[in-house]
Enzyme design. Structure first.
Site, PDB file in Angstrom:
ATOM      1  N   CYS A  63     -15.903 -18.825 -15.598  1.00 34.02           N
ATOM      2  CA  CYS A  63     -14.370 -17.713 -15.119  1.00 34.02           C
ATOM      3  C   CYS A  63     -14.137 -18.527 -13.558  1.00 34.02           C
ATOM      4  O   CYS A  63     -15.228 -18.862 -13.587  1.00 34.02           O
ATOM      5  CB  CYS A  63     -14.802 -16.788 -15.207  1.00 34.02           C
ATOM      6  SG  CYS A  63     -15.567 -15.497 -14.327  1.00 34.02           S
TER       7      CYS A  63
ATOM      8  N   ASN B 297     -36.471 -12.273 -14.697  1.00 31.79           N
ATOM      9  CA  ASN B 297     -35.817 -11.419 -15.406  1.00 31.79           C
ATOM     10  C   ASN B 297     -35.509 -11.867 -16.430  1.00 31.79           C
ATOM     11  O   ASN B 297     -34.708 -10.662 -17.217  1.00 31.79           O
ATOM     12  CB  ASN B 297     -34.447 -11.426 -14.388  1.00 31.79           C
ATOM     13  CG  ASN B 297     -34.410 -10.797 -12.989  1.00 31.79           C
ATOM     14  OD1 ASN B 297     -34.839  -9.774 -12.832  1.00 31.79           O
ATOM     15  ND2 ASN B 297     -34.394 -12.079 -12.150  1.00 31.79           N
TER      16      ASN B 297
END
Length: 146
Positions: free
Chosen positions: A63, A97
């Site tokens: 985006c 992560n």
């Protein structure tokens, strides 16, 4: 080779198309989840569910800033979206992560950097049993409470 789910809002349509072409030249199988929905959370949800289900190995969401997409995608159980803005973060999103979705901003980084970041993200792998394992396990535990 990874299968990639990719989607964006209308602001990042051209950016997405360039990244898709880049990924295809690298041999990745890429599924386009669209770019027409101005409610970017709908696209984020679709990509996040596809990745969380295991149908796709990784996801890419785009985006203007990448922020909204990452927030929306992280609402889906099993989706671990990370905003990546530099190569070190792209690598650590995976290695430390275990992120499965990369979020990028079409207004905040150029296409050359985006290609490099996606390459690093897709080439990096999480290795269980490292010092990151307890941290990732806790993230997954928190995810189970959604």
């Amino acid at each position: 080779m990874h299968t990639i789910a990719i989607g964006c809002d209308p602001n990042a349509k051209g950016f997405k198309e360039q990244l898709m072409e880049h990924l295809k030249t690298r041999g990745y199988e890429v599924e386009d989840f669209g770019s027409e929905d101005v409610i970017y959370a709908n696209t984020a949800e679709a990509v996040a569910k596809a990745v969380a289900s295991g149908k796709y190995d990784r996801g890419i969401l785009l985006c203007g800033t990448g922020l909204g997409m990452s927030i929306a995608a992280n609402k889906i159980k099993g989706a671990y979206a990370a905003l990546i803005t530099d190569c070190y973060s792209a690598e650590r999103a995976r290695k430390s992560n275990n992120a499965n979705i990369a979020c990028l901003g079409a207004f905040t980084i150029g296409i050359s950097l985006a290609k490099a970041l996606v390459d690093v993200f897709l080439q990096s792998e999480y290795v269980d049993g490292t010092s990151s394992a307890p941290k990732v396990a806790r993230i997954v535990e928190l995810d189970m409470h959604k």
